[in-house]
Design an enzyme around this catalytic site. Structure first.
Site, PDB file in Angstrom:
ATOM      1  N   GLY A  41     122.664 -50.498  46.217  1.00 17.66           N
ATOM      2  CA  GLY A  41     121.292 -50.934  46.380  1.00 17.66           C
ATOM      3  C   GLY A  41     120.981 -52.224  45.659  1.00 17.66           C
ATOM      4  O   GLY A  41     120.165 -53.027  46.126  1.00 17.66           O
ATOM      5  N   ASP A  62     134.157 -51.729  44.624  1.00 14.66           N
ATOM      6  CA  ASP A  62     133.513 -50.486  45.050  1.00 14.66           C
ATOM      7  C   ASP A  62     134.546 -49.719  45.859  1.00 14.66           C
ATOM      8  O   ASP A  62     135.238 -50.308  46.686  1.00 14.66           O
ATOM      9  CB  ASP A  62     132.276 -50.779  45.912  1.00 14.66           C
ATOM     10  N   ARG A  73     118.423 -49.297  51.713  1.00 16.36           N
ATOM     11  CA  ARG A  73     118.340 -50.195  50.558  1.00 16.36           C
ATOM     12  C   ARG A  73     119.558 -51.107  50.427  1.00 16.36           C
ATOM     13  O   ARG A  73     119.480 -52.126  49.750  1.00 16.36           O
ATOM     14  CB  ARG A  73     118.170 -49.375  49.273  1.00 16.36           C
ATOM     15  N   LYS A  86     132.739 -50.283  51.980  1.00 19.39           N
ATOM     16  CA  LYS A  86     131.610 -51.157  51.671  1.00 19.39           C
ATOM     17  C   LYS A  86     132.043 -52.582  51.347  1.00 19.39           C
ATOM     18  O   LYS A  86     131.394 -53.547  51.768  1.00 19.39           O
ATOM     19  CB  LYS A  86     130.820 -50.584  50.486  1.00 19.39           C
ATOM     20  N   CYS A 192     119.682 -41.590  41.777  1.00 13.99           N
ATOM     21  CA  CYS A 192     118.790 -41.844  42.907  1.00 13.99           C
ATOM     22  C   CYS A 192     119.022 -40.862  44.044  1.00 13.99           C
ATOM     23  O   CYS A 192     118.156 -40.672  44.891  1.00 13.99           O
ATOM     24  CB  CYS A 192     118.931 -43.280  43.396  1.00 13.99           C
ATOM     25  N   CYS A 345     122.157 -26.491  45.208  1.00 12.89           N
ATOM     26  CA  CYS A 345     121.607 -27.843  45.332  1.00 12.89           C
ATOM     27  C   CYS A 345     122.735 -28.737  45.834  1.00 12.89           C
ATOM     28  O   CYS A 345     123.753 -28.233  46.323  1.00 12.89           O
ATOM     29  CB  CYS A 345     121.049 -28.344  43.995  1.00 12.89           C
TER      30      CYS A 345
END
Length: 389
Positions: A41, A62, A73, A86, A192, A345
């Site tokens: 982001g 990355d 984003r 990426k 995030c 979760c």
């Protein structure tokens, strides 16, 4: 005559008209090698801005691939890039912005073993990472090598940025550890993926970081080293405070052996845990299931789609704000005669926190709570309502 190609001078002509920013500053920018941690982001808009501004060499590290959830984003990517590395996509886009730019696409992680080596020959390091582990590793590697560090972070509606420069060549400078001497617990701040982030906030903060970097690289303003900026998206305000050099702090001269695990790591002892197949077996026998993800997470990934199972949804933000809501849910389970409840979760951390927080309440009601080991993101795609990229 400038050594810059005529095409490049024409491309950045509006920039070299600025007061205090002429051809010498443009040449300095062209000769700068920037190393960017993270094509995310912050990294995506920042690299776009730097390549457009005329930075001549960018290395980006990355090891991830583009996911559909990144695109709101991470503005160098489109839907057709999903599944691609990426760094490869970023390199392609940057070369389209500036003819002749040198881009090193490094599909790797920034680690203790390679950090110092990667910074050899680098003029400025940019930290666009999203974990405390990487941020403190980057800060220490920058101080060891004397590399100026442009640092930023974004969460929800807030962003922070600063320029740090300490170590060889800047012994009396200001490093990140002058502000944060000790690395916080990785679980003390959500990431995030679980707390959320307003996409445009990353571009704003990346713009602040790019501006700081351009000023530093061109020699326009080194006085901003140690000046921390905080951006609030909801008020469109930026506040600043200056971090002083701590003369009592010893400069970092070697990396730690370990900077900790990812923010969502869950110790085995956090809660009784088992796997999703075991949970589904229990559900067929009538056990309960409690989803403690936020509403947005549940909306894009209905974990029980494959099983068609009824379950309870109690977002972590709700029960943390009002624990009585969770106790009321346990009362309902007790009234229904439930003796076993599975809690889940994304990573297994929030569900483990739920279980540990309400362990005594559950025991009092005769309910055994179990955690899905590793969270639902580690489970086979067959258990999810959408395909995984």
């Amino acid at each position: 005559m400038s050594p810059l190609p005529r095409e490049e001078l024409y491309r950045v002509a509006r920039q070299t008209l600025l007061p205090g920013f002429g051809i010498p500053q443009q040449e300095a920018l062209h000769g700068t090698h920037v190393f960017v941690i993270g094509a995310g982001g912050l990294g995506c808009p920042l690299m776009q801005q730097l390549a457009a501004a005329g930075v001549g060499e960018i290395s980006v590290i990355d090891d991830d691939t583009v996911d559909l959830t990144n695109i709101h984003r991470q503005i160098l990517f489109g839907t057709h890039d999903v599944g691609r590395p990426k760094v490869d996509v970023a390199a392609e886009k940057l070369r389209q912005l500036q003819t002749g730019i040198v881009v090193h696409a490094i599909r790797d992680r920034f680690t203790v073993d390679n950090a110092v080596g990667y910074l050899r020959g680098v003029d400025i390091l940019v930290d666009g990472s999203d974990t405390f582990a990487t941020k403190f590793l980057a800060a220490d590697a920058a101080e060891i090598t004397g590399t100026p560090l442009v640092w930023g972070s974004v969460l929800r509606y807030r962003g922070d940025c600063a320029v740090w420069w300490s170590g060889p060549g800047a012994e009396s400078g200001v490093g990140m550890r002058d502000l944060y001497p000790l690395q916080p617990d990785p679980d003390s701040v959500p990431d995030c993926a679980t707390a959320g982030v307003l996409g445009v906030t990353t571009s704003v903060v990346a713009g602040l970081m790019s501006t700081e970097l351009i000023q530093f690289a061109t020699g326009m303003n080194h006085d901003r080293v140690g000046l921390s900026s905080i951006y609030d998206a909801l008020t469109a305000s930026v506040t600043h405070f200056r971090v002083p050099h701590d003369p009592a702090r010893e400069l970092t001269t070697q990396l730690q052996q370990d900077y900790g695990s990812a923010a969502c790591a869950v110790p085995d002892a956090d809660a009784a845990a088992a796997t999703a197949p075991e949970m589904f077996e229990d559900l067929r026998d009538g056990a309960a299931a409690i989803d403690v993800r936020e509403a947005g997470e549940a909306a894009i990934d209905d974990f029980f789609f494959a099983a068609g199972t009824e379950h309870y949804h109690l977002p972590t933000s709700v029960w943390q704000d009002d624990p009585e809501v969770a106790r009321c849910l346990l009362d309902s389970l007790q009234a229904e005669g439930q003796r076993k409840a599975w809690v889940y979760c994304a990573s297994g951390k929030r569900s483990a926190n739920f279980i540990s927080t309400f362990a005594a309440d559950a025991k009092q009601r005769g309910i055994n709570m179990l955690n899905v080991a590793g969270g639902i993101t580690s489970q086979p795609a067959a258990f999810h309502g959408i395909p995984k990229h």
